[in-house]
Scaffold this active site. Sequence first.
Site, PDB file in Angstrom:
ATOM      1  CG  ASN A 125      -1.960  -1.092   1.160  1.00 50.54           C
ATOM      2  OD1 ASN A 125      -2.424  -1.448   0.092  1.00 50.54           O
ATOM      3  ND2 ASN A 125      -2.292  -1.652   2.301  1.00 50.54           N
ATOM      4  CB  ILE A 126       4.086   2.265   1.377  1.00 50.41           C
ATOM      5  CG1 ILE A 126       4.738   3.622   1.696  1.00 50.41           C
ATOM      6  CG2 ILE A 126       5.095   1.369   0.689  1.00 50.41           C
ATOM      7  CD1 ILE A 126       5.815   3.530   2.729  1.00 50.41           C
ATOM      8  CE  LYS A 161       0.634  10.025  -1.091  1.00 53.28           C
ATOM      9  NZ  LYS A 161      -0.605   9.846  -0.298  1.00 53.28           N
ATOM     10  CB  CYS A 194       3.455   7.822  11.543  1.00 54.62           C
ATOM     11  SG  CYS A 194       4.422   6.629  12.512  1.00 54.62           S
TER      12      CYS A 194
END
Length: 214
Positions: free
Chosen positions: A128-129, A133, A153
């Site tokens: 998913n990363i 980014k 985070c």
Amino acid sequence: MQLEIAPAPRQRSQQEAEQEQRQRAEEAVGGVASIEPWLHPKLPGGDDDDAGGAALVPPLNFAEVHDGIFRSGLPAADNFAFLRSLKLRSIVYLCPEPYPEENTRFLEQNGIKLHQFGIDGSKELLVNIPEEKIREALKVILDVRNRPVLIHCKRGKHRTGCVVGCLRKLQKWCLASVFDEYQQFAAAKARSTDQRFMELFDTSSLMHLTASQC
């Protein structure tokens, strides 16, 4: 008969104790000093008086990564005095959720710029990363004009750990040391997918930024 009294053993200074601790850490990771959550009484940004007498409480999992680069979990209100003492210029926020209003006000009041790179906190981070980014976050971190900078985070373990791990690869750390540092913060929550992502991360497009900035 004269009684001889042996001199009392010399007490180690705090500096000597810290040096010994650093040496042990270097030996544990093959010559590369790892970092641990914040334990030092002195602040890197100035004197304790900078906080105006308020209690200086670091955020969860806070640590210094490099000169002017810090990591942690999401700061709470009782951490603001500590953050103020760091004289931050920027925060790199790695969650997709909106930044808390109270934290946003704190940034505005202290002239701190927020850089948000929303990364899904799923356990399947490798899938998913968005790698781009991570690259964009690293560009902000590597730019000395944004420092001092805090990377965080929610809990300062997985997403923050991956960004810091990719930064370590840029700093030419071996993978064993990168993983050792990641595991210090993730502990029982360490994810093999995170470590696989760091292993596969291609640093070649960022190497030109590291020569003079990190």
